[in-house]
Design a protein around this motif. Structure first.
Motif, mmCIF file in Angstrom:
data_model
loop_
_atom_site.group_PDB
_atom_site.id
_atom_site.type_symbol
_atom_site.label_atom_id
_atom_site.label_comp_id
_atom_site.label_asym_id
_atom_site.label_seq_id
_atom_site.Cartn_x
_atom_site.Cartn_y
_atom_site.Cartn_z
ATOM 1 N N ARG A 1 28.813 30.887 49.747
ATOM 2 C CA ARG A 1 29.367 30.189 48.575
ATOM 3 C C ARG A 1 30.169 31.196 47.765
ATOM 4 O O ARG A 1 29.832 32.371 47.707
ATOM 5 N N PRO A 2 31.259 30.753 47.122
ATOM 6 C CA PRO A 2 32.075 31.688 46.341
ATOM 7 C C PRO A 2 31.441 31.997 44.990
ATOM 8 O O PRO A 2 30.569 31.251 44.505
ATOM 9 N N LEU A 3 31.849 33.093 44.415
ATOM 10 C CA LEU A 3 31.446 33.396 43.051
ATOM 11 C C LEU A 3 32.067 32.395 42.089
ATOM 12 O O LEU A 3 33.099 31.788 42.399
ATOM 13 N N PRO A 4 31.489 32.210 40.919
ATOM 14 C CA PRO A 4 32.137 31.344 39.924
ATOM 15 C C PRO A 4 33.546 31.839 39.613
ATOM 16 O O PRO A 4 33.820 33.037 39.649
ATOM 17 N N GLU A 5 34.438 30.902 39.324
ATOM 18 C CA GLU A 5 35.834 31.271 39.100
ATOM 19 C C GLU A 5 35.996 32.256 37.950
ATOM 20 O O GLU A 5 36.876 33.116 37.984
ATOM 21 N N THR A 6 35.158 32.146 36.935
ATOM 22 C CA THR A 6 35.263 33.081 35.809
ATOM 23 C C THR A 6 34.965 34.510 36.270
ATOM 24 O O THR A 6 35.646 35.459 35.858
ATOM 25 N N ASP A 7 33.954 34.663 37.131
ATOM 26 C CA ASP A 7 33.638 35.989 37.661
ATOM 27 C C ASP A 7 34.766 36.516 38.539
ATOM 28 O O ASP A 7 35.105 37.705 38.495
ATOM 29 N N GLN A 8 35.351 35.630 39.336
ATOM 30 C CA GLN A 8 36.453 36.056 40.188
ATOM 31 C C GLN A 8 37.657 36.502 39.361
ATOM 32 O O GLN A 8 38.287 37.517 39.662
ATOM 33 N N ARG A 9 37.964 35.756 38.320
ATOM 34 C CA ARG A 9 39.112 36.120 37.473
ATOM 35 C C ARG A 9 38.855 37.438 36.743
ATOM 36 O O ARG A 9 39.769 38.263 36.600
ATOM 37 N N ASP A 10 37.619 37.627 36.288
ATOM 38 C CA ASP A 10 37.280 38.882 35.612
ATOM 39 C C ASP A 10 37.417 40.064 36.567
ATOM 40 O O ASP A 10 37.933 41.125 36.197
ATOM 41 N N TYR A 11 36.948 39.885 37.800
ATOM 42 C CA TYR A 11 37.019 40.959 38.789
ATOM 43 C C TYR A 11 38.471 41.274 39.137
ATOM 44 O O TYR A 11 38.848 42.443 39.265
ATOM 45 N N LEU A 12 39.298 40.242 39.276
ATOM 46 C CA LEU A 12 40.715 40.461 39.555
ATOM 47 C C LEU A 12 41.407 41.160 38.389
ATOM 48 O O LEU A 12 42.260 42.033 38.593
ATOM 49 N N ALA A 13 41.043 40.777 37.173
ATOM 50 C CA ALA A 13 41.648 41.414 35.995
ATOM 51 C C ALA A 13 41.290 42.898 35.938
ATOM 52 O O ALA A 13 42.128 43.737 35.582
ATOM 53 N N LEU A 14 40.057 43.216 36.303
ATOM 54 C CA LEU A 14 39.632 44.615 36.330
ATOM 55 C C LEU A 14 40.470 45.411 37.327
ATOM 56 O O LEU A 14 40.980 46.496 37.014
ATOM 57 N N TRP A 15 40.641 44.865 38.535
ATOM 58 C CA TRP A 15 41.403 45.577 39.548
ATOM 59 C C TRP A 15 42.907 45.563 39.260
ATOM 60 O O TRP A 15 43.630 46.464 39.691
ATOM 61 N N ARG A 16 43.368 44.569 38.536
ATOM 62 C CA ARG A 16 44.779 44.578 38.151
ATOM 63 C C ARG A 16 45.059 45.736 37.203
ATOM 64 O O ARG A 16 46.073 46.436 37.328
ATOM 65 N N TYR A 17 44.157 45.942 36.264
ATOM 66 C CA TYR A 17 44.315 47.071 35.342
ATOM 67 C C TYR A 17 44.203 48.396 36.088
ATOM 68 O O TYR A 17 45.003 49.318 35.867
ATOM 69 N N LEU A 18 43.219 48.473 36.994
ATOM 70 C CA LEU A 18 43.058 49.702 37.761
ATOM 71 C C LEU A 18 44.276 49.945 38.645
ATOM 72 O O LEU A 18 44.738 51.087 38.789
ATOM 73 N N GLY A 19 44.821 48.890 39.242
ATOM 74 C CA GLY A 19 46.035 49.020 40.036
ATOM 75 C C GLY A 19 47.212 49.497 39.207
ATOM 76 O O GLY A 19 48.034 50.302 39.666
ATOM 77 N N TRP A 20 47.301 49.020 37.985
ATOM 78 C CA TRP A 20 48.381 49.466 37.083
ATOM 79 C C TRP A 20 48.249 50.955 36.791
ATOM 80 O O TRP A 20 49.253 51.680 36.779
ATOM 81 N N LEU A 21 47.007 51.430 36.602
ATOM 82 C CA LEU A 21 46.806 52.863 36.402
ATOM 83 C C LEU A 21 47.236 53.654 37.635
ATOM 84 O O LEU A 21 47.769 54.762 37.523
ATOM 85 N N LEU A 22 47.036 53.068 38.814
ATOM 86 C CA LEU A 22 47.378 53.749 40.061
ATOM 87 C C LEU A 22 48.869 53.661 40.388
ATOM 88 O O LEU A 22 49.313 54.296 41.344
ATOM 89 N N GLY A 23 49.605 52.870 39.629
ATOM 90 C CA GLY A 23 51.047 52.798 39.840
ATOM 91 C C GLY A 23 51.558 51.505 40.421
ATOM 92 O O GLY A 23 52.739 51.409 40.778
ATOM 93 N N VAL A 24 50.712 50.489 40.549
ATOM 94 C CA VAL A 24 51.158 49.191 41.056
ATOM 95 C C VAL A 24 51.887 48.456 39.928
ATOM 96 O O VAL A 24 51.325 48.230 38.857
ATOM 97 N N HIS A 25 53.124 48.086 40.177
ATOM 98 C CA HIS A 25 53.941 47.461 39.138
ATOM 99 C C HIS A 25 53.442 46.059 38.807
ATOM 100 O O HIS A 25 53.000 45.315 39.680
ATOM 101 N N THR A 26 53.532 45.708 37.533
ATOM 102 C CA THR A 26 53.237 44.354 37.073
ATOM 103 C C THR A 26 54.451 43.800 36.360
ATOM 104 O O THR A 26 55.308 44.547 35.892
ATOM 105 N N ALA A 27 54.513 42.482 36.272
ATOM 106 C CA ALA A 27 55.680 41.851 35.658
ATOM 107 C C ALA A 27 55.783 42.169 34.172
ATOM 108 O O ALA A 27 56.881 42.244 33.621
#
Length: 395
Positions: free
Chosen positions: A150-176
């Motif tokens: 079963r998948p994680l709740p959508e709120t948990d998934q969005r929080d986890y993605l937001a965390l990695w989006r910020y970490l990716g930005w620190l690593l140099g991954v461009h965001t819009a």
């Protein structure tokens, strides 16, 4: 990532996680000493990755709790995770420059680039980093769904993605929002310029207006799609799988080397096959446990018993993993205790890793200084993924 040839090529050129016989064009004889050295070095690199993650997701210290520090202290400016991410970003830039500047001398005496930019593109480019970011973010969410059913709740998934989006930005991954001064800058970008992939962020929609890109993020008809990072991240992962995951022989050699680092090779191979699926596992050359019955012989009986034992522990491991995951998802009390337990383990691991890493970096720095005073660094002493080492002029 090991199924993507151009990422594997970066690992080979930098001698990262790969056995030494793959990093040279000359045929070499593998000895027990060189094999053990390769395994030890690869294990250290994998532990370094774990150390990086431990720094990024480090739980608050007692002093942080006493001072009512904000959440995710390690990822805020000045924190251990923040510093580690920026160090990795600089490291990627260093490796990228080193690979692009490396030359080789042909039989005619002419120098040519070692890196095939027409075939592999710029090393560690935005697409490479986006694929790696998806492997640590969306791929983990998919893994949890496979394990628990079963998948994680959508709120948990969005929080986890937001965390990695910020970490990716620190690593140099461009965001819009941040690339080239903000999303409004896209209005003045030419069509030949690519829109940032931003794999863990919301999908940014654009239209062509007089040869330029105009944002549709404020269009009411598109607002739901544009603001759903889950749809965009899963779609980005599927796109990466379809057009990047085409394993070559180098991928198969790398996977075989990593699976052979420790004991229980066939057990870990079976676990990989369960998560990757048979098609990709076959492409990567991951073996499976099987019974080769040749009559009532000693070898056949040993093979049969080993097969049964491997399958028993495989399904025991998978069932235990599913039960543990479901219990932490369904019962808050168990989840809170699991969080505390994992936080203690993570803190302990980070403390041990920091001491070990500091010692290894100190030894590498001393070895480099001694080598520079005598002769150029050798393949065995050179470590391209250490912040204290200079680029290898021969590679």
């Amino acid at each position: 990532g090991f199924s993507i040839p151009k990422i594997v090529e970066v690992l080979i050129r930098t001698r990262y996680l790969v056995p030494s016989h793959l990093t040279t064009e000359k045929k070499t004889v593998r000895t027990t000493q060189s094999t053990n050295h390769d395994r030890k070095r690869s294990e250290e690199r994998l532990i370094d990755t774990g150390g990086f993650l431990a720094c990024c997701f480090a739980p608050p210290t007692p002093s942080d709790s006493e001072n009512n520090a904000q959440a995710a202290t390690s990822l805020r400016p000045g924190g251990k995770g923040w510093e580690a991410a920026l160090q990795v970003r600089v490291l990627h830039a260093k490796v990228r420059r080193s690979l692009l500047q490396s030359k080789k001398i042909g039989s005619d005496g002419q120098t040519t680039p070692r890196w095939d930019i027409e075939r592999y593109g710029v090393p560690i480019n935005q697409e490479d980093m986006a694929a790696t970011l998806l492997a640590f973010s969306v791929n983990v969410l998919l893994g949890i769904e496979i394990v628990s059913g079963r998948p994680l709740p959508e709120t948990d998934q969005r929080d986890y993605l937001a965390l990695w989006r910020y970490l990716g930005w620190l690593l140099g991954v461009h965001t819009a929002e941040t690339h080239n001064g903000g999303s409004s800058s896209f209005n003045s970008r030419k069509l030949k310029d690519l829109i940032p992939i931003d794999p863990c962020g919301p999908r940014k929609l654009f239209k062509v207006e007089e040869g330029r890109l105009e944002s549709l993020e404020h269009d009411a008809k598109h607002i739901d799609l544009a603001n759903d990072p889950l749809i965009h991240s899963y779609a980005a992962l599927e796109s990466m799988v379809l057009h990047l995951l085409h394993p070559e022989q180098s991928s198969r050699d790398l996977v075989a080397h990593l699976l052979s680092l420790r004991r229980f090779f066939i057990f870990r191979s079976e676990v990989c096959r369960k998560f990757l699926g048979d098609p990709l596992s076959d492409e990567l050359g991951i073996p499976r446990s099987s019974v080769h019955w040749m009559g009532w012989r000693k070898e056949s009986l040993h093979n049969f018993v080993r097969h049964v034992i491997v399958k028993f522990f495989l399904y025991f491991f998978l069932v235990f993993l599913r039960c543990y995951t479901l219990l932490t998802m369904m019962f808050p009390s168990i989840r809170s205790r699991a969080i505390v337990w994992h936080a203690r383990l993570e803190t302990r691991f980070m403390q041990i890793w920091e001491k070990s890493h500091k010692k290894r970096m100190s030894n590498a720095s001393s070895a480099q200084k001694n080598a520079e005073s005598l002769k150029p660094p050798t393949n065995n002493s050179y470590c391209p993924f250490s912040m204290v080492m200079s680029p290898d002029p021969t590679k």
